[in-house]
Design a protein around this motif. Structure first.
Motif, PDB file in Angstrom:
ATOM      1  N   GLU A  96       0.771  -1.159   0.133  1.00 50.18           N
ATOM      2  CA  GLU A  96      -0.028  -0.166   0.066  1.00 50.18           C
ATOM      3  C   GLU A  96       0.606   1.264  -0.333  1.00 50.18           C
ATOM      4  OE1 GLU A  96      -3.444  -0.077  -0.132  1.00 50.18           O
ATOM      5  OE2 GLU A  96      -3.415  -2.181   0.061  1.00 50.18           O
ATOM      6  N   GLY A  97       0.378   2.426  -0.480  1.00 49.87           N
ATOM      7  CA  GLY A  97       0.662   3.287  -0.275  1.00 49.87           C
ATOM      8  C   GLY A  97       2.045   3.751  -1.320  1.00 49.87           C
ATOM      9  N   ALA A  98       3.770   4.161  -0.403  1.00 48.72           N
ATOM     10  CA  ALA A  98       4.349   4.550  -0.861  1.00 48.72           C
ATOM     11  C   ALA A  98       5.423   3.186  -1.076  1.00 48.72           C
ATOM     12  CB  ALA A  98       5.554   5.476  -0.419  1.00 48.72           C
ATOM     13  N   ASP A  99       4.986   2.758  -0.368  1.00 46.73           N
ATOM     14  CA  ASP A  99       5.785   0.876  -0.944  1.00 46.73           C
ATOM     15  C   ASP A  99       4.832  -0.460  -1.762  1.00 46.73           C
ATOM     16  OD1 ASP A  99       7.353   1.652   1.327  1.00 46.73           O
ATOM     17  OD2 ASP A  99       6.026   0.882   2.531  1.00 46.73           O
ATOM     18  N   ARG A 100       3.850   0.193  -2.542  1.00 46.46           N
ATOM     19  CA  ARG A 100       3.338  -0.433  -3.315  1.00 46.46           C
ATOM     20  C   ARG A 100       4.126  -0.909  -4.793  1.00 46.46           C
ATOM     21  NH1 ARG A 100      -1.673  -2.155  -4.260  1.00 46.46           N
ATOM     22  NH2 ARG A 100      -2.414  -2.647  -6.688  1.00 46.46           N
ATOM     23  N   VAL A 101       3.729  -2.322  -5.148  1.00 47.44           N
ATOM     24  CA  VAL A 101       4.660  -2.733  -6.502  1.00 47.44           C
ATOM     25  C   VAL A 101       3.408  -2.963  -7.591  1.00 47.44           C
ATOM     26  CG1 VAL A 101       5.994  -4.483  -7.127  1.00 47.44           C
ATOM     27  CG2 VAL A 101       6.987  -2.880  -4.393  1.00 47.44           C
ATOM     28  N   ASP A 102       3.985  -2.529  -8.083  1.00 44.59           N
ATOM     29  CA  ASP A 102       3.143  -3.410  -9.390  1.00 44.59           C
ATOM     30  C   ASP A 102       3.974  -3.861 -10.132  1.00 44.59           C
ATOM     31  OD1 ASP A 102       0.203  -2.531  -8.511  1.00 44.59           O
ATOM     32  OD2 ASP A 102       0.814  -0.491  -8.719  1.00 44.59           O
ATOM     33  N   ALA A 103       4.665  -4.306  -9.841  1.00 44.14           N
ATOM     34  CA  ALA A 103       5.414  -5.248 -11.320  1.00 44.14           C
ATOM     35  C   ALA A 103       5.070  -5.651 -12.376  1.00 44.14           C
ATOM     36  CB  ALA A 103       6.260  -6.261 -10.311  1.00 44.14           C
ATOM     37  N   GLY A 104       3.407  -6.036 -12.324  1.00 42.41           N
ATOM     38  CA  GLY A 104       3.260  -6.846 -13.835  1.00 42.41           C
ATOM     39  C   GLY A 104       2.896  -5.738 -15.103  1.00 42.41           C
ATOM     40  N   ALA A 105       2.630  -4.675 -13.697  1.00 42.03           N
ATOM     41  CA  ALA A 105       2.433  -3.226 -15.131  1.00 42.03           C
ATOM     42  C   ALA A 105       3.402  -3.132 -15.442  1.00 42.03           C
ATOM     43  CB  ALA A 105       1.843  -2.402 -14.424  1.00 42.03           C
ATOM     44  N   GLY A 106       4.051  -2.488 -15.018  1.00 38.37           N
ATOM     45  CA  GLY A 106       5.804  -1.857 -15.787  1.00 38.37           C
ATOM     46  C   GLY A 106       5.834  -3.315 -16.653  1.00 38.37           C
ATOM     47  N   VAL A 107       6.421  -4.752 -16.148  1.00 38.94           N
ATOM     48  CA  VAL A 107       7.142  -5.761 -17.560  1.00 38.94           C
ATOM     49  C   VAL A 107       5.866  -5.909 -18.533  1.00 38.94           C
ATOM     50  CG1 VAL A 107       6.591  -7.735 -17.364  1.00 38.94           C
ATOM     51  CG2 VAL A 107       7.616  -6.626 -15.544  1.00 38.94           C
ATOM     52  N   ALA A 108       4.714  -5.717 -18.591  1.00 37.13           N
ATOM     53  CA  ALA A 108       3.641  -5.331 -19.706  1.00 37.13           C
ATOM     54  C   ALA A 108       3.668  -4.592 -20.798  1.00 37.13           C
ATOM     55  CB  ALA A 108       1.894  -5.937 -19.213  1.00 37.13           C
ATOM     56  N   ASN A 109       4.126  -3.013 -19.866  1.00 34.36           N
ATOM     57  CA  ASN A 109       4.293  -1.432 -20.614  1.00 34.36           C
ATOM     58  C   ASN A 109       5.568  -2.134 -21.228  1.00 34.36           C
ATOM     59  OD1 ASN A 109       1.498  -0.773 -19.661  1.00 34.36           O
ATOM     60  ND2 ASN A 109       2.274   0.198 -17.746  1.00 34.36           N
ATOM     61  N   ASN A 110       6.395  -2.048 -20.643  1.00 30.90           N
ATOM     62  CA  ASN A 110       8.296  -2.758 -20.819  1.00 30.90           C
ATOM     63  C   ASN A 110       7.630  -3.196 -22.468  1.00 30.90           C
ATOM     64  OD1 ASN A 110       8.848  -1.096 -19.272  1.00 30.90           O
ATOM     65  ND2 ASN A 110       9.364  -2.779 -18.024  1.00 30.90           N
ATOM     66  N   LEU A 111       7.644  -4.632 -22.501  1.00 37.53           N
ATOM     67  CA  LEU A 111       7.059  -5.479 -23.178  1.00 37.53           C
ATOM     68  C   LEU A 111       6.873  -4.477 -24.568  1.00 37.53           C
ATOM     69  CD1 LEU A 111       6.125  -8.489 -21.950  1.00 37.53           C
ATOM     70  CD2 LEU A 111       8.184  -7.774 -22.498  1.00 37.53           C
ATOM     71  N   VAL A 112       5.384  -4.000 -24.479  1.00 37.99           N
ATOM     72  CA  VAL A 112       4.854  -3.366 -25.736  1.00 37.99           C
ATOM     73  C   VAL A 112       5.110  -2.361 -26.101  1.00 37.99           C
ATOM     74  CG1 VAL A 112       2.434  -1.833 -25.479  1.00 37.99           C
ATOM     75  CG2 VAL A 112       2.304  -3.997 -24.175  1.00 37.99           C
ATOM     76  N   GLU A 113       6.198  -1.366 -25.100  1.00 42.85           N
ATOM     77  CA  GLU A 113       7.744  -0.646 -26.297  1.00 42.85           C
ATOM     78  C   GLU A 113       7.560  -1.168 -26.364  1.00 42.85           C
ATOM     79  OE1 GLU A 113       8.041   1.870 -22.507  1.00 42.85           O
ATOM     80  OE2 GLU A 113       5.930   2.787 -22.376  1.00 42.85           O
ATOM     81  N   SER A 114       8.492  -1.950 -25.972  1.00 41.37           N
ATOM     82  CA  SER A 114       9.781  -2.993 -26.698  1.00 41.37           C
ATOM     83  C   SER A 114       9.449  -3.178 -27.840  1.00 41.37           C
ATOM     84  CB  SER A 114      10.429  -4.016 -26.476  1.00 41.37           C
ATOM     85  OG  SER A 114       9.051  -5.446 -26.233  1.00 41.37           O
ATOM     86  N   GLN A 115       8.409  -3.782 -28.838  1.00 37.83           N
ATOM     87  CA  GLN A 115       7.488  -4.191 -30.233  1.00 37.83           C
ATOM     88  C   GLN A 115       9.185  -5.007 -30.646  1.00 37.83           C
ATOM     89  OE1 GLN A 115       7.912  -0.142 -32.289  1.00 37.83           O
ATOM     90  NE2 GLN A 115       7.043   0.973 -31.366  1.00 37.83           N
ATOM     91  N   SER A 116       9.513  -5.575 -29.531  1.00 39.61           N
ATOM     92  CA  SER A 116      10.486  -7.026 -29.765  1.00 39.61           C
ATOM     93  C   SER A 116       9.149  -7.675 -30.407  1.00 39.61           C
ATOM     94  CB  SER A 116      10.635  -7.907 -28.611  1.00 39.61           C
ATOM     95  OG  SER A 116      10.175  -7.391 -27.897  1.00 39.61           O
TER      96      SER A 116
END
Length: 613
Positions: free
Chosen positions: A61-81
């Motif tokens: 929660e709050g500042a300690d919240r981790v949303d690693a899945g969203a980061g990985v998904a967005n990075n994959l989409v942006e990579s266009q590999s």
């Protein structure tokens, strides 16, 4: 009437012709597939549509919240590999069944939680699942596996086992330090408790009593000092009187010649030795002399500061004054000490409370601090943290290692290959000898039906052998009757199309053209190689290839999705159009060669399988 010449053995034996056809076609097909396999599609995998499903719910929660899945998904989409598309789970797996996506990458719900707690004692990394459906395309799983290796490397970029190993050792040291500090804080808490109890129960009461005593001492010292001053004043008065007395005695005794009287008295005693009067006078004279000396001594003792009494009295008075002054200072100091001890007791209570909280906190922290165990365990954990994201491959129907997913490709190949082999096993008619009777539409129809029947039997026998004895587990299509219909429609369509090629180009060129056409379709129809990854001309063939229709029909049948009826009807329409073209070409050839319709068109028939020489 001409005598029929003996036919070559090749023309007489249908079995021999079939064997020759198989020996010619099978190596060609295998060689073509092998050559197409040398094609490297990885240069264009960025055009492969791949679904990404982010099911991760995050962690914390709050500042300690981790949303690693969203980061990985967005990075994959942006990579266009790859041609990544971020969709929901339902759309992703429906698209996988429909063939809209070549595979699905799914990030699980606990992805962030697994990564956030990677430093705890765990045995497995956070997994990303990759689901393939080889019913749709064979090469997607192998190319997707290779692509996932690169994708995983990109996700893990910058992570090194050595660095993470140092981190693990550092955290281990931190945990050990916390545990040591927790032990020390417990001892500190015990010590501060003892200190507080000692101050409250012993020091504070003692100092308070000492302060009261010092007050009494100061009062008594003051009284004593005042009394000594009074004594000194009285001594001064007494000394003055004693001096007057001594002076008076000396004046009195000075008027009596005591020495002469004493001499006369001794003479008189000599004359009258036992006279009591003379003895009394003698004692009186001695008393006067003693009184004179004593009175002066008393006066000196009372007035002379060098005398023992007067000097001692003066020192006593001075000491009494100093005692009174010191007692007052002691009283003031003890008052301050009493107040300080009260503050010390209050501080000791706060220190004890703080030490208790410190002990509780450190012990709680020590319990939560990870314990990574021995060096081997830390090394294993370091490797886990260095590769915190793993991948898990799933298959709707795996084709590799003779899995059920290979059945669709096998059916697609044999539904076209077997009709070509059957056509080649028939006699070449006029393509072998120039002395050939004209063919009628009925002859062509009979030949087509014969090829269809033989091909269907051969396809189903071969398919049954592969289905039940070669693939493990056996395929389990959603709609088996649709598989039967698509297979039958595909055989009919291919027979009609191949018949057009044999009719237009003859036996030899027709066979070669049919095989070449099959090889081109195998490369472009999308069931083996993703059509987005092949060269542009083959991508154009994808949209007009009959094999594409067959593949879509099988995809619908095996996966239970829409598309069956459009494919089935389209294949029958193509077969009808091809048959019409074949009949039109035969009529045109007969008219061009003979100027009339072929004999038998009005009811006569001509043997098409055993032409005369």
């Amino acid at each position: 009437m001409t005598t029929e010449q003996p036919k070559p053995r090749m023309q007489r034996s249908r079995l021999l012709r079939l064997i020759v056809a198989i020996v010619v076609t099978i190596p060609l097909v295998i060689s073509a597939i092998y050559m197409w396999a040398l094609w490297d599609p990885t240069k264009k995998v960025d055009e492969m549509p791949v679904a990404i499903v982010n099911s991760d719910v995050g962690y914390g929660e709050g500042a300690d919240r981790v949303d690693a899945g969203a980061g990985v998904a967005n990075n994959l989409v942006e990579s266009q590999s790859l041609g990544f598309k971020l969709v929901d789970e339902k759309a992703a797996y429906e698209g996988l069944r429909d063939g809209d996506y070549y595979f699905v990458i799914q990030i699980p719900e606990d992805f962030s939680e697994s990564l956030a707690n990677i430093a705890t004692v765990t045995e497995a990394p956070a997994l990303i699942s990759v689901t393939f459906n080889d019913y749709n395309t064979l090469k997607a799983s192998s190319i997707g596996g290779s692509a996932m290796e690169k994708i995983q490397q990109a996700v893990l970029k910058g992570v090194a086992t050595t660095t993470v190993g140092s981190l693990v050792d550092g955290v281990q040291s931190l945990g050990d330090g916390l545990r040591t500090a927790a032990d020390g804080s417990t001892q500190l808490a015990d010590g501060t408790t003892t200190l507080r109890e000692g101050i409250e129960n012993e020091l504070a009461p003692g100092v308070s009593q000492a302060a009261e005593g010092s007050n009494k001492l100061a009062a008594g010292a003051g009284t004593l000092s005042q009394g000594l001053y009074t004594l000194q004043a009285g001594t001064d008065t007494l000394g003055a009187g004693a001096t007057q007395i001594a002076d008076g005695i000396e004046r009195i005794t000075g008027q009596i010649p005591l020495a002469q009287v004493e001499a006369l008295l001794k003479q008189a005693q000599a004359v009258v030795p036992n006279s009591s009067q003379l003895a009394t006078v003698s004692e009186l004279i001695e008393g006067l002399q003693a009184l004179k000396a004593g009175s002066r001594q008393v006066a000196n003792e009372l007035t002379d500061p060098n005398a023992q009494y007067r000097g001692g009295l003066n020192k006593l008075v001075d000491g009494g004054g100093q005692l009174a002054s010191g007692a007052n200072e002691l009283s003031v100091g003890m008052g301050k000490l009493d107040a300080g001890v009260a503050k010390l007791a209050d501080g000791a209570r706060q220190l004890d409370e703080g030490a208790g909280k410190l002990s509780t906190g450190l012990n709680a922290g020590a319990e939560q601090a990870p314990d990574f165990g021995d060096q081997d365990r830390r090394t294993s954990l370091a490797a886990l943290i260095a590769t915190p994201v793993g991948k898990e491959y799933k298959h709707v129907a795996q084709a590799q290692f003779m899995g059920p997913g290979a059945m669709v490709v096998i059916l697609i190949i044999i539904t076209m290959l077997i009709p070509i082999v059957v056509f080649m096993s028939f006699r070449g008619h006029r393509f072998v000898t120039d002395n050939e009777a004209p063919r009628s539409v009925r002859d062509i129809a009979r030949r087509g039906l014969a090829v269809v029947g033989i091909s269907l039997v051969a396809v189903w026998v071969l398919a049954a052998l592969v289905w039940f004895f070669m693939l493990s587990p056996s395929p389990n299509p959603v709609s088996l009757w649709q598989v039967y219909l698509i297979t039958g429609a595909a055989v009919v369509m291919y027979v009609a199309l191949i018949s057009v090629l044999f009719t237009l180009f003859g036996y030899v060129v027709g066979a070669i053209t049919s095989l070449a056409w099959m090889m081109l379709q195998l490369f472009s129809y999308g069931g083996i190689w993703m059509y987005q990854t092949v060269p542009a001309p083959f991508q154009w063939l994808y949209w007009i290839s009959p094999m594409t229709l067959v593949q879509k029909g099988y995809t619908a049948s095996f996966n239970g999705v829409s598309g069956f009826w459009p494919s089935f009807i389209s294949m029958l329409v193509i077969a009808a159009v091809a048959a019409a073209i074949t009949f039109a070409v035969v009529k045109w050839q007969n008219k061009r060669l003979h100027g009339v319709d072929a004999p038998g068109s009005g009811g006569e028939t001509t043997e098409i399988l055993t032409p005369t020489h």
